[in-house]
Design a protein around this motif. Structure first.
Motif, PDB file in Angstrom:
ATOM      1  N   ALA A  51      13.136   5.013 -11.571  1.00 52.99           N
ATOM      2  CA  ALA A  51      13.826   4.355 -10.457  1.00 52.99           C
ATOM      3  C   ALA A  51      14.262   5.428  -9.480  1.00 52.99           C
ATOM      4  N   LEU A  52      14.330   5.072  -8.219  1.00 52.20           N
ATOM      5  CA  LEU A  52      14.764   6.030  -7.216  1.00 52.20           C
ATOM      6  C   LEU A  52      16.183   6.492  -7.537  1.00 52.20           C
ATOM      7  N   GLY A  53      16.408   7.793  -7.474  1.00 52.83           N
ATOM      8  CA  GLY A  53      17.722   8.350  -7.775  1.00 52.83           C
ATOM      9  C   GLY A  53      17.889   8.810  -9.205  1.00 52.83           C
ATOM     10  N   ASN A  54      16.936   8.484 -10.087  1.00 52.24           N
ATOM     11  CA  ASN A  54      17.032   8.963 -11.473  1.00 52.24           C
ATOM     12  C   ASN A  54      17.076  10.492 -11.491  1.00 52.24           C
ATOM     13  N   ARG A  55      17.931  11.036 -12.354  1.00 56.54           N
ATOM     14  CA  ARG A  55      18.150  12.485 -12.390  1.00 56.54           C
ATOM     15  C   ARG A  55      18.147  12.962 -13.834  1.00 56.54           C
ATOM     16  N   TRP A  56      17.450  14.078 -14.060  1.00 58.71           N
ATOM     17  CA  TRP A  56      17.465  14.739 -15.370  1.00 58.71           C
ATOM     18  C   TRP A  56      17.804  16.217 -15.156  1.00 58.71           C
ATOM     19  N   MET A  57      18.705  16.741 -15.966  1.00 60.20           N
ATOM     20  CA  MET A  57      19.071  18.155 -15.903  1.00 60.20           C
ATOM     21  C   MET A  57      18.653  18.819 -17.214  1.00 60.20           C
ATOM     22  N   PHE A  58      17.866  19.893 -17.119  1.00 58.39           N
ATOM     23  CA  PHE A  58      17.327  20.586 -18.277  1.00 58.39           C
ATOM     24  C   PHE A  58      17.825  22.032 -18.324  1.00 58.39           C
ATOM     25  N   SER A  59      17.931  22.566 -19.541  1.00 60.00           N
ATOM     26  CA  SER A  59      17.964  24.021 -19.656  1.00 60.00           C
ATOM     27  C   SER A  59      16.535  24.495 -19.431  1.00 60.00           C
ATOM     28  N   TYR A  60      16.389  25.675 -18.852  1.00 61.23           N
ATOM     29  CA  TYR A  60      15.078  26.085 -18.364  1.00 61.23           C
ATOM     30  C   TYR A  60      14.784  27.526 -18.762  1.00 61.23           C
ATOM     31  N   SER A 169      -1.554  25.415 -25.009  1.00 60.82           N
ATOM     32  CA  SER A 169      -0.934  24.329 -25.762  1.00 60.82           C
ATOM     33  C   SER A 169       0.214  23.723 -24.966  1.00 60.82           C
ATOM     34  N   GLN A 170       0.539  22.504 -25.309  1.00 62.77           N
ATOM     35  CA  GLN A 170       1.655  21.826 -24.653  1.00 62.77           C
ATOM     36  C   GLN A 170       2.289  20.826 -25.610  1.00 62.77           C
ATOM     37  N   THR A 171       3.577  20.619 -25.432  1.00 60.68           N
ATOM     38  CA  THR A 171       4.343  19.683 -26.262  1.00 60.68           C
ATOM     39  C   THR A 171       5.319  18.926 -25.369  1.00 60.68           C
ATOM     40  N   SER A 172       5.506  17.640 -25.672  1.00 57.63           N
ATOM     41  CA  SER A 172       6.475  16.846 -24.923  1.00 57.63           C
ATOM     42  C   SER A 172       7.128  15.835 -25.840  1.00 57.63           C
ATOM     43  N   ALA A 173       8.316  15.384 -25.447  1.00 62.01           N
ATOM     44  CA  ALA A 173       9.033  14.355 -26.201  1.00 62.01           C
ATOM     45  C   ALA A 173       9.759  13.454 -25.209  1.00 62.01           C
ATOM     46  N   PHE A 174       9.724  12.152 -25.502  1.00 63.38           N
ATOM     47  CA  PHE A 174      10.377  11.158 -24.653  1.00 63.38           C
ATOM     48  C   PHE A 174      11.278  10.295 -25.533  1.00 63.38           C
ATOM     49  N   VAL A 175      12.477   9.989 -25.044  1.00 58.94           N
ATOM     50  CA  VAL A 175      13.440   9.167 -25.779  1.00 58.94           C
ATOM     51  C   VAL A 175      13.620   7.843 -25.040  1.00 58.94           C
ATOM     52  N   LYS A 176      13.681   6.749 -25.792  1.00 62.80           N
ATOM     53  CA  LYS A 176      13.801   5.435 -25.164  1.00 62.80           C
ATOM     54  C   LYS A 176      15.092   5.347 -24.347  1.00 62.80           C
ATOM     55  N   ASN A 177      14.960   4.738 -23.176  1.00 54.37           N
ATOM     56  CA  ASN A 177      16.062   4.543 -22.234  1.00 54.37           C
ATOM     57  C   ASN A 177      16.641   5.852 -21.723  1.00 54.37           C
ATOM     58  N   VAL A 178      15.912   6.944 -21.885  1.00 58.13           N
ATOM     59  CA  VAL A 178      16.333   8.253 -21.372  1.00 58.13           C
ATOM     60  C   VAL A 178      15.219   8.873 -20.540  1.00 58.13           C
ATOM     61  N   PRO A 180      12.014  11.900 -20.370  1.00 59.73           N
ATOM     62  CA  PRO A 180      11.605  13.185 -20.960  1.00 59.73           C
ATOM     63  C   PRO A 180      12.818  13.980 -21.428  1.00 59.73           C
ATOM     64  N   VAL A 181      12.754  14.467 -22.657  1.00 58.37           N
ATOM     65  CA  VAL A 181      13.851  15.291 -23.197  1.00 58.37           C
ATOM     66  C   VAL A 181      13.375  16.693 -23.551  1.00 58.37           C
ATOM     67  N   THR A 196       9.545  26.107 -20.516  1.00 56.04           N
ATOM     68  CA  THR A 196      10.158  25.142 -21.436  1.00 56.04           C
ATOM     69  C   THR A 196      11.357  24.480 -20.775  1.00 56.04           C
ATOM     70  N   PHE A 197      11.455  23.158 -20.967  1.00 51.64           N
ATOM     71  CA  PHE A 197      12.577  22.363 -20.465  1.00 51.64           C
ATOM     72  C   PHE A 197      13.202  21.597 -21.643  1.00 51.64           C
ATOM     73  N   ARG A 198      14.539  21.699 -21.791  1.00 53.38           N
ATOM     74  CA  ARG A 198      15.268  20.944 -22.822  1.00 53.38           C
ATOM     75  C   ARG A 198      16.383  20.156 -22.134  1.00 53.38           C
ATOM     76  N   LEU A 199      16.423  18.853 -22.366  1.00 54.48           N
ATOM     77  CA  LEU A 199      17.357  18.001 -21.628  1.00 54.48           C
ATOM     78  C   LEU A 199      18.813  18.327 -21.953  1.00 54.48           C
TER      79      LEU A 199
END
Length: 208
Positions: A51-60, A169-178, A180-181, A196-199
């Protein structure tokens, strides 16, 4: 003998009675339907809310060793914000504004005088593509991180994907109602690049 007007009125009364009988019969039939054999609706969870405005902040973290004697490491945060989307006939494309902030360390083994540590702020963007089957692809640089957006209830809180190995190689994880984590990729052997990004936190919007 009924007049012509009386005949019409009598006909109308008969029709009215017939409509009432049909309506009562129809209601009785509806009440008798056995709904236990009807299929249950499929209830799904959203593993990548868009949705427009959705925001995620990760350690990087970013690491690059372009040559055997040099290395660059960045540590900080990466903020992703969906700021607009573009509809196409077969897909929706979401534009994500990305801001990386932190500390960078550059090391030169051959010339230590060139070593330095500095603060950085990098801005860039990438796309999230949702096709007509609700399949989502994050296009970050030259990498593709993919997941179905919706999955049935009971699929688990987290879905993880790993692709490749060795030199790429690549790895990803997604959590429901959240969403990408965890996002990570690496390539190369002697010349290595990895990110690497960690939510850390997230903020989601519901569009009206």
């Amino acid at each position: 003998m009924l007049s012509h007007g009386g005949t019409i009125q009598t006909s109308l009364r008969i029709r009215g009675v017939l409509w009432c009988v049909l309506a009562i019969t129809s209601m009785q039939c509806d009440e008798g339907i056995d709904t236990s054999t009807l299929p249950e609706p499929v209830v799904s969870e959203d593993y990548c809310p868009l949705a427009l405005g959705n925001r995620w902040m990760f350690s990087y973290e970013f690491f690059s060793r372009p040559t055997a004697g040099e290395a660059l490491k960045k540590v900080g945060t990466s903020e992703w914000v969906i700021d607009y989307r573009t509809p196409y006939a077969d897909r929706l494309e979401y534009h994500v504004h990305r801001t990386d902030t932190g500390t960078a360390s550059f090391i030169n083994s051959y010339d230590p005088a060139r070593d330095r540590v500095y603060r950085f702020t990098d801005t860039s963007s990438f796309r999230i593509v949702e096709d007509k089957n609700d399949y989502v692809t994050l296009l970050i640089g030259g990498w593709r991180f993919e997941t179905p957006r919706f999955m049935p209830v009971g699929s688990g809180d987290t879905v993880k994907y790993s692709v490749g190995g060795g030199l790429r190689s690549q790895t990803s994880a997604f959590v429901k109602n959240v969403g990408p984590v965890y996002i990570s990729w690496s390539s190369g052997a002697n010349i290595i690049t990895a990110e690497t990004f960690r939510l850390l936190s997230h903020s989601l919007h519901v569009e009206q």
